[in-house]
Design a protein around this motif. Structure first.
Motif, mmCIF file in Angstrom:
data_model
loop_
_atom_site.group_PDB
_atom_site.id
_atom_site.type_symbol
_atom_site.label_atom_id
_atom_site.label_comp_id
_atom_site.label_asym_id
_atom_site.label_seq_id
_atom_site.Cartn_x
_atom_site.Cartn_y
_atom_site.Cartn_z
ATOM 1 N N SER A 179 0.703 -0.975 0.262
ATOM 2 C CA SER A 179 -0.311 0.353 0.145
ATOM 3 C C SER A 179 0.918 0.816 -0.272
ATOM 4 C CB SER A 179 -0.778 -0.302 1.172
ATOM 5 O OG SER A 179 -1.298 0.996 1.424
ATOM 6 N N ALA A 180 1.999 1.509 1.281
ATOM 7 C CA ALA A 180 2.683 2.229 1.629
ATOM 8 C C ALA A 180 3.756 3.030 -0.541
ATOM 9 C CB ALA A 180 4.046 2.330 2.235
ATOM 10 N N LEU A 181 3.308 1.275 -1.261
ATOM 11 C CA LEU A 181 4.422 2.215 -2.342
ATOM 12 C C LEU A 181 3.910 1.669 -4.163
ATOM 13 C CD1 LEU A 181 7.130 -0.152 -1.326
ATOM 14 C CD2 LEU A 181 7.223 2.636 -1.753
ATOM 15 N N GLY A 182 2.188 1.833 -3.780
ATOM 16 C CA GLY A 182 1.323 1.694 -4.664
ATOM 17 C C GLY A 182 1.545 0.422 -6.073
ATOM 18 N N VAL A 183 1.797 -0.405 -4.909
ATOM 19 C CA VAL A 183 1.515 -1.370 -5.446
ATOM 20 C C VAL A 183 0.425 -2.503 -5.108
ATOM 21 C CG1 VAL A 183 3.240 -4.333 -5.652
ATOM 22 C CG2 VAL A 183 3.731 -2.290 -5.241
ATOM 23 N N ALA A 184 -0.104 -3.143 -6.897
ATOM 24 C CA ALA A 184 -1.812 -3.906 -6.637
ATOM 25 C C ALA A 184 -0.930 -5.643 -6.753
ATOM 26 C CB ALA A 184 -2.116 -3.134 -7.731
ATOM 27 N N GLY A 185 0.013 -5.407 -7.190
ATOM 28 C CA GLY A 185 0.088 -6.930 -7.646
ATOM 29 C C GLY A 185 1.208 -7.495 -7.872
ATOM 30 N N ILE A 186 1.348 -8.964 -7.916
ATOM 31 C CA ILE A 186 3.249 -9.193 -7.828
ATOM 32 C C ILE A 186 3.315 -10.017 -8.728
ATOM 33 C CG2 ILE A 186 3.461 -9.455 -5.501
ATOM 34 C CD1 ILE A 186 2.763 -12.489 -5.041
ATOM 35 N N PRO A 187 4.189 -10.415 -9.647
ATOM 36 C CA PRO A 187 5.576 -9.793 -9.398
ATOM 37 C C PRO A 187 5.102 -8.225 -9.724
ATOM 38 C CG PRO A 187 6.346 -10.290 -11.642
ATOM 39 C CD PRO A 187 4.678 -11.490 -11.355
ATOM 40 N N ALA A 188 6.042 -6.861 -8.724
ATOM 41 C CA ALA A 188 6.233 -5.942 -8.806
ATOM 42 C C ALA A 188 7.887 -5.570 -8.687
ATOM 43 C CB ALA A 188 5.647 -5.308 -8.472
ATOM 44 N N LEU A 189 7.906 -4.651 -9.279
ATOM 45 C CA LEU A 189 10.020 -4.426 -9.016
ATOM 46 C C LEU A 189 9.756 -2.177 -8.768
ATOM 47 C CD1 LEU A 189 12.584 -5.180 -9.228
ATOM 48 C CD2 LEU A 189 12.714 -4.969 -10.998
ATOM 49 N N VAL A 190 9.950 -1.799 -7.399
ATOM 50 C CA VAL A 190 9.526 -0.578 -7.400
ATOM 51 C C VAL A 190 11.128 -0.061 -6.379
ATOM 52 C CG1 VAL A 190 8.316 1.538 -5.635
ATOM 53 C CG2 VAL A 190 7.120 -0.642 -5.973
ATOM 54 N N LEU A 191 11.285 0.786 -7.780
ATOM 55 C CA LEU A 191 12.461 1.697 -7.711
ATOM 56 C C LEU A 191 12.839 2.702 -6.697
ATOM 57 C CD1 LEU A 191 13.564 0.426 -9.573
ATOM 58 C CD2 LEU A 191 15.257 1.182 -10.224
ATOM 59 N N THR A 192 13.356 3.040 -5.329
ATOM 60 C CA THR A 192 13.183 4.648 -4.182
ATOM 61 C C THR A 192 14.451 4.597 -3.905
ATOM 62 O OG1 THR A 192 13.240 3.318 -1.840
ATOM 63 C CG2 THR A 192 11.690 2.991 -3.324
ATOM 64 N N VAL A 249 7.774 3.075 -10.286
ATOM 65 C CA VAL A 249 6.632 1.846 -10.164
ATOM 66 C C VAL A 249 6.596 0.469 -10.746
ATOM 67 C CG1 VAL A 249 5.792 2.855 -8.357
ATOM 68 C CG2 VAL A 249 4.590 2.541 -10.603
ATOM 69 N N ASN A 250 7.696 0.729 -11.762
ATOM 70 C CA ASN A 250 7.218 0.727 -13.380
ATOM 71 C C ASN A 250 9.216 -0.777 -13.312
ATOM 72 O OD1 ASN A 250 4.292 1.100 -14.048
ATOM 73 N ND2 ASN A 250 5.591 2.681 -14.639
ATOM 74 N N GLY A 251 9.487 -0.622 -12.240
ATOM 75 C CA GLY A 251 10.916 -1.401 -12.338
ATOM 76 C C GLY A 251 10.467 -2.927 -13.131
ATOM 77 N N ARG A 252 9.775 -3.078 -13.818
ATOM 78 C CA ARG A 252 10.046 -4.632 -14.326
ATOM 79 C C ARG A 252 10.011 -4.196 -15.347
ATOM 80 N NH1 ARG A 252 4.974 -8.379 -14.275
ATOM 81 N NH2 ARG A 252 6.092 -9.783 -15.298
ATOM 82 N N MET A 253 9.194 -3.407 -16.554
ATOM 83 C CA MET A 253 9.410 -2.980 -18.058
ATOM 84 C C MET A 253 10.384 -1.832 -17.876
ATOM 85 S SD MET A 253 6.793 1.045 -19.648
ATOM 86 C CE MET A 253 5.233 -0.126 -18.113
ATOM 87 N N HIS A 254 10.879 -1.031 -17.223
ATOM 88 C CA HIS A 254 12.829 -0.253 -17.616
ATOM 89 C C HIS A 254 14.060 -2.182 -17.183
ATOM 90 C CE1 HIS A 254 11.510 3.476 -16.314
ATOM 91 N NE2 HIS A 254 10.608 3.126 -15.481
ATOM 92 N N LEU A 255 13.601 -2.935 -15.941
ATOM 93 C CA LEU A 255 14.229 -3.492 -16.601
ATOM 94 C C LEU A 255 14.074 -4.409 -17.937
ATOM 95 C CD1 LEU A 255 16.732 -5.633 -15.254
ATOM 96 C CD2 LEU A 255 14.812 -6.824 -13.716
#
Length: 395
Positions: free
Chosen positions: A357-370, A380-386
Motif C-alpha cells: 500500500s505504501a509503495l502503490g503496488v497492486a499485484g505481483i511480481p512488482a519492482l519498485v525503486l526508491t 513503480v514500473n521497475g519490471r518494465m524498465h528492466l
C-alpha cells in the motif's frame, strides 16, 4: 490486572455435583477475597497427586478446618506430582489430578496450566512431597495442624523479635543475643539440615555470595547470616553449622527447640533449603532468597548492576537502546536506529503487509525503486524498465 488473576490466571476449575470439573472465572470464584485487611482470605493449597491421605493426612485436616472457618477462607488447590520413581505418564497424571479434586469444596488451577503451577511453586519455595497451605505469602501448614478447630485462623505470624527474644545465637567461639545485632545489619535466615542434599549443595554458593556482598558494599558489611537448623540430631546440627562457618554465621542453638520450630512459621518457610532476608526491624524483604542468589550469584547490588550493564550489553555512549530476548540474548544494540526507521513499531510481518500500500503496488511480481532514504519514489514500473534496459544502461 487484578492480584487474583496475576496469581492464578483467568480461569480455575471446580468439581461439580456429577464429579466432572467445571470452569469458573477466577474473579467470580474469589470475588470476596482481599489481599490485605478485613475480608475473606485466599489460601493456596499445594498437594501431591501420588501421595495418599494415608501417607499424609494434611488434606483431610485442611478440609476439616475449612468447613469450620468458611466463608472466611477460600482455597485454590495446586495439584503437583512428587517425582519419586513414578513411571506414570500424562494420562495417569491427569486422572490423578481429577481424583484429587473429586468432592472437594474449593477451586483448583487447571491441570494443563503448567506455567501457573510452576510459577506458584517457585514463588513460595514449595518442597517436593510436602503438602502445605500458603496464606498471604506465608506457609501455615504447622499452624493449621496445631489448631484443628481453626480458632487462631488465619494464623498470623508471631513477631520475629518475640520468637528470638533472649535467644543466645551461637557463633564460632562466641554467642550474641538477637537484639544485640548491629542496627544496620540485614539479617539472612538460612533454613537447612545436614540430611538434605540440596542444602549441602547450596551452602558453598551462599557463603561465596555473602562474602562478595560484604566486600563490595560497605553498606552491607554487617549483613548477618543466621542458621535455623531442621536437623534430627545434635551431631547433624553441628555439621550444618560447620557448612556456613566461613562467613561467621550465627545459629539458633540446638537447645532452643521452641525458637527453631517457630521461625519457619514466623517467616513463611515451607521447605528447605530456604533463604529469607529481613530488615533490622524484622520486616521481610524477600522469602525467595535462593531465587535471587541464583539470578545474582556475585551479589551485585542495583548500583553495581547499573554500572555493569553497559559493558555487558556493548553500550559505548548514551542515549542507547538495546533490545534483548526474555533469556537475555541481545537482539540489537541499535534500537535507536530501528526506532527512527520504524517509529510506529511495526513488526516485520506488519511491515510486509503495509509495504504494498505504501509503495502503490497492486499485484505481483512488482519492482519498485526508491531513493536511499525511501522518501522519493523513483518508479513503480521497475519490471518494465528492466525489460527495456536489462544491463542497467542509462540513456
Amino acid at each position: 490486572m487484578d492480584w487474583r488473576e496475576k496469581l492464578f490466571g483467568k480461569v480455575l476449575v471446580k468439581s461439580g455435583q456429577s464429579g466432572q470439573l467445571e470452569n469458573v472465572a477466577t474473579m467470580e470464584a474469589l470475588v470476596d477475597c482481599v489481599e490485605e485487611g478485613e475480608g475473606a482470605v485466599c489460601g493456596i493449597y499445594f498437594s501431591f497427586a501420588n501421595i495418599s491421605d494415608e501417607s499424609d493426612d494434611f488434606g483431610v485436616r485442611l478440609e476439616e478446618v475449612y468447613n469450620k472457618v468458611h466463608p472466611r477462607l477460600k482455597v485454590v488447590q495446586v495439584v503437583l506430582w512428587a517425582h519419586v520413581g513414578t513411571p506414570e505418564g500424562p494420562v495417569e497424571r491427569e486422572a490423578g489430578f481429577h481424583r484429587s479434586l473429586i468432592g472437594k469444596p474449593w477451586f483448583a488451577v487447571p491441570f494443563h496450566d503448567v506455567d501457573t503451577k510452576r510459577r506458584l511453586t517457585q514463588k513460595y519455595s514449595i518442597a517436593v512431597g510436602v503438602p502445605t497451605l500458603v496464606i498471604r505469602g506465608r506457609a501455615v501448614r504447622d499452624a493449621l495442624l496445631a489448631d484443628p478447630l481453626g480458632e487462631r485462623f488465619p494464623w498470623p505470624a508471631p513477631p520475629l523479635q518475640e520468637v528470638l527474644r533472649g535467644v543466645q545465637l551461637q557463633g564460632d567461639g562466641h554467642t550474641k543475643l538477637y537484639e544485640e545485632l548491629p542496627p544496620d545489619s540485614v539479617r539472612v535466615f538460612y533454613f537447612a539440615a545436614h540430611w538434605c542434599p540440596p542444602c549441602r549443595a547450596f551452602a558453598p554458593s551462599l557463603c561465596s555470595a555473602l562474602a562478595a556482598v560484604r566486600k563490595r558494599r560497605a553498606k552491607y558489611a554487617n549483613t548477618q547470616l543466621i542458621l535455623v537448623s531442621s536437623d534430627r540430631s545434635e551431631q547433624s546440627y553441628n555439621r550444618t553449622v560447620q557448612s556456613v562457618s566461613s562467613v561467621d554465621a550465627l545459629a539458633v542453638p540446638w537447645s532452643a527447640v521452641e525458637a527453631r520450630l517457630a521461625l519457619p512459621s514466623a517467616l513463611g518457610v515451607a521447605g528447605i533449603p530456604a533463604l529469607v532476608l529481613t530488615s533490622p526491624t524484622g520486616s521481610v524483604l524477600t522469602v525467595n532468597g535462593r531465587t535471587h542468589l541464583a539470578a545474582d550469584p556475585l551479589g551485585l547490588s542495583a548500583v553495581e548492576a547499573r554500572l555493569a550493564l553497559p559493558l555487558a550489553l556493548g553500550v559505548a555512549g548514551i542515549p542507547a537502546l538495546v533490545l534483548t530476548s526474555p533469556t537475555g540474548s541481545v537482539l540489537t544494540v541499535n534500537g535507536r536506529t530501528h526506532l527512527a526507521a520504524d517509529p510506529l513499531g511495526l513488526s516485520a510481518v506488519e511491515a510486509r503487509l503495509a509495504l504494498p500500500s505504501a509503495l502503490g503496488v497492486a499485484g505481483i511480481p512488482a519492482l519498485v525503486l526508491t531513493s536511499p532514504t525511501g522518501s522519493v519514489l523513483l518508479t513503480v514500473n521497475g519490471r518494465m524498465h528492466l525489460a527495456a534496459d536489462p544491463l542497467g544502461l542509462v540513456s
